[in-house]
Design a protein around this motif. Structure first.
Motif, mmCIF file in Angstrom:
data_model
loop_
_atom_site.group_PDB
_atom_site.id
_atom_site.type_symbol
_atom_site.label_atom_id
_atom_site.label_comp_id
_atom_site.label_asym_id
_atom_site.label_seq_id
_atom_site.Cartn_x
_atom_site.Cartn_y
_atom_site.Cartn_z
ATOM 1 N N TRP A 9 0.351 -1.111 -0.093
ATOM 2 C CA TRP A 9 -0.355 0.259 -0.374
ATOM 3 C C TRP A 9 0.865 1.609 -0.318
ATOM 4 C CZ3 TRP A 9 -4.220 -1.374 3.996
ATOM 5 C CH2 TRP A 9 -4.725 -1.932 4.188
ATOM 6 N N ASP A 10 0.201 2.439 -0.756
ATOM 7 C CA ASP A 10 1.048 3.653 -1.027
ATOM 8 C C ASP A 10 1.671 3.897 1.035
ATOM 9 O OD1 ASP A 10 1.577 5.992 -2.162
ATOM 10 O OD2 ASP A 10 -0.001 6.883 -1.155
ATOM 11 N N THR A 11 1.037 4.249 1.274
ATOM 12 C CA THR A 11 0.414 4.831 2.644
ATOM 13 C C THR A 11 1.493 3.732 3.749
ATOM 14 O OG1 THR A 11 -1.770 5.505 2.700
ATOM 15 C CG2 THR A 11 -0.903 5.198 5.008
ATOM 16 N N GLN A 12 1.834 2.347 3.380
ATOM 17 C CA GLN A 12 2.424 2.098 4.407
ATOM 18 C C GLN A 12 4.056 1.999 3.692
ATOM 19 O OE1 GLN A 12 1.312 -1.194 7.293
ATOM 20 N NE2 GLN A 12 0.479 -2.452 4.715
ATOM 21 N N SER A 13 4.395 2.148 2.328
ATOM 22 C CA SER A 13 4.911 2.690 1.470
ATOM 23 C C SER A 13 5.750 3.700 2.437
ATOM 24 C CB SER A 13 5.224 2.118 -0.189
ATOM 25 O OG SER A 13 4.788 1.287 -0.510
ATOM 26 N N ARG A 14 5.158 4.669 2.165
ATOM 27 C CA ARG A 14 5.752 6.352 3.005
ATOM 28 C C ARG A 14 6.279 5.406 3.520
ATOM 29 N NH1 ARG A 14 1.888 10.057 1.420
ATOM 30 N NH2 ARG A 14 0.331 8.749 1.701
ATOM 31 N N LEU A 51 -4.340 -0.252 -5.105
ATOM 32 C CA LEU A 51 -4.938 -1.209 -5.091
ATOM 33 C C LEU A 51 -5.563 -1.609 -4.029
ATOM 34 C CD1 LEU A 51 -6.541 -2.136 -7.618
ATOM 35 C CD2 LEU A 51 -5.637 -4.050 -7.545
ATOM 36 N N HIS A 52 -6.542 -1.654 -3.792
ATOM 37 C CA HIS A 52 -7.037 -2.648 -2.420
ATOM 38 C C HIS A 52 -7.020 -1.922 -1.020
ATOM 39 C CE1 HIS A 52 -8.457 -5.859 -4.714
ATOM 40 N NE2 HIS A 52 -6.959 -6.728 -5.280
ATOM 41 N N GLN A 53 -6.483 -0.387 -1.353
ATOM 42 C CA GLN A 53 -5.606 0.363 0.146
ATOM 43 C C GLN A 53 -7.241 0.510 0.764
ATOM 44 O OE1 GLN A 53 -2.141 2.479 0.872
ATOM 45 N NE2 GLN A 53 -3.340 4.450 -0.464
ATOM 46 N N ASN A 54 -6.888 -0.019 1.921
ATOM 47 C CA ASN A 54 -8.466 0.507 2.707
ATOM 48 C C ASN A 54 -8.521 0.976 3.717
ATOM 49 O OD1 ASN A 54 -10.834 -0.463 3.792
ATOM 50 N ND2 ASN A 54 -10.639 -2.491 4.015
ATOM 51 N N PRO A 55 -8.434 2.114 3.863
ATOM 52 C CA PRO A 55 -8.728 3.071 4.957
ATOM 53 C C PRO A 55 -9.005 2.383 6.365
ATOM 54 C CG PRO A 55 -10.104 4.453 2.640
ATOM 55 C CD PRO A 55 -9.662 3.030 2.709
ATOM 56 N N GLN A 56 -9.878 1.323 6.589
ATOM 57 C CA GLN A 56 -10.581 1.145 7.764
ATOM 58 C C GLN A 56 -9.418 0.046 8.286
ATOM 59 O OE1 GLN A 56 -12.675 1.380 4.483
ATOM 60 N NE2 GLN A 56 -13.720 2.629 5.529
ATOM 61 N N GLU A 57 -8.285 -0.436 7.391
ATOM 62 C CA GLU A 57 -7.687 -1.282 8.250
ATOM 63 C C GLU A 57 -6.214 -0.619 8.568
ATOM 64 O OE1 GLU A 57 -7.553 -4.523 5.316
ATOM 65 O OE2 GLU A 57 -9.041 -4.854 6.591
ATOM 66 N N LEU A 58 -6.324 0.962 8.064
ATOM 67 C CA LEU A 58 -4.490 1.402 8.701
ATOM 68 C C LEU A 58 -5.750 2.541 9.631
ATOM 69 C CD1 LEU A 58 -3.926 3.543 5.605
ATOM 70 C CD2 LEU A 58 -2.984 2.278 6.628
ATOM 71 N N LYS A 59 -4.592 1.967 10.463
ATOM 72 C CA LYS A 59 -4.408 3.034 12.262
ATOM 73 C C LYS A 59 -5.341 4.499 12.134
ATOM 74 C CE LYS A 59 -1.316 -0.281 14.552
ATOM 75 N NZ LYS A 59 -0.226 0.128 15.588
ATOM 76 N N GLY A 60 -5.215 4.935 12.481
ATOM 77 C CA GLY A 60 -5.862 6.246 12.904
ATOM 78 C C GLY A 60 -5.204 7.415 12.546
ATOM 79 N N GLU A 61 -4.267 6.951 13.155
ATOM 80 C CA GLU A 61 -3.440 8.537 12.920
ATOM 81 C C GLU A 61 -2.825 8.780 11.341
ATOM 82 O OE1 GLU A 61 -0.518 5.032 15.409
ATOM 83 O OE2 GLU A 61 -3.322 5.526 15.084
#
Length: 181
Positions: A9-14, A51-61
């Motif tokens: 996921w882009d967020t985790q990569s960053r 693809l498949h990056q899911n906001p509900q599966e990421l911690k709020g912060e």
């Protein structure tokens, strides 16, 4: 030397490239064979995917870091990763204990743990080195789909210093080992 890339996921990569995290929890896809899990590559580029990056599966912060793909059709590789440690975690308790060290919610960890009725996940501790010069490639048909590994062939990259000092990475590894018992 030919390089491959791991889709994440882009967020985790960053978060990895910025040194905020060093741990990924993966269900599979890294490589599953009839003998079990193996890390196909010990050194690879991070391939940010939306693809498949899911906001509900990421911690709020981490949810404020979610974004739409800024350059559809192009891949901006942020960093080179090296595997420091891999653990196959075969108890849900153990998997959930890793929640503080990574970006997924407890619910996401539990869903991954039980995915395909195979109760386990893999915890990958990574040394991540941001690239000193951007590597941008056009996305080709061979890169598409729900695959984890993407062979890139001969690409030239120059990585800088690790996003996390060796001292901090050792602290993170020690905490991972402690949590896994």
């Amino acid at each position: 030397m030919p390089l491959s890339a791991l889709k994440e996921w882009d967020t985790q990569s960053r978060l990895l490239a910025g040194g905020h995290l060093s741990l990924l929890i993966r269900k599979g896809g890294i490589m599953e064979t009839h003998d079990g899990f193996e890390v196909e590559h010990r050194r690879f580029l991070l391939y940010p995917t939306f693809l498949h990056q899911n906001p509900q599966e990421l911690k709020g912060e981490y949810q404020p870091l979610l974004r739409d793909d800024p350059a559809p059709g192009q891949i901006h590789f942020p960093a080179l990763a090296e595997v420091v440690a891999v653990h196959k975690v075969e108890s849900l308790e153990g998997a959930l204990a890793l929640e503080p060290l990574q970006a997924l919610t407890a619910g996401a960890i539990e869903r991954r743990f039980h995915y395909r009725n195979r109760p386990w996940v893999h915890a990958l501790l990574l040394r991540v080195r941001p690239l000193t010069a951007p590597l941008v490639l056009d996305e080709t048909p061979g890169m598409l789909g729900c695959v984890s590994w993407v062979p890139l062939g001969e690409v030239e990259v120059e990585a800088g210093d690790p996003a996390v000092s060796e001292t901090e990475l050792a602290v993170r590894q020690a905490e991972l080992e402690r949590l896994l018992g």
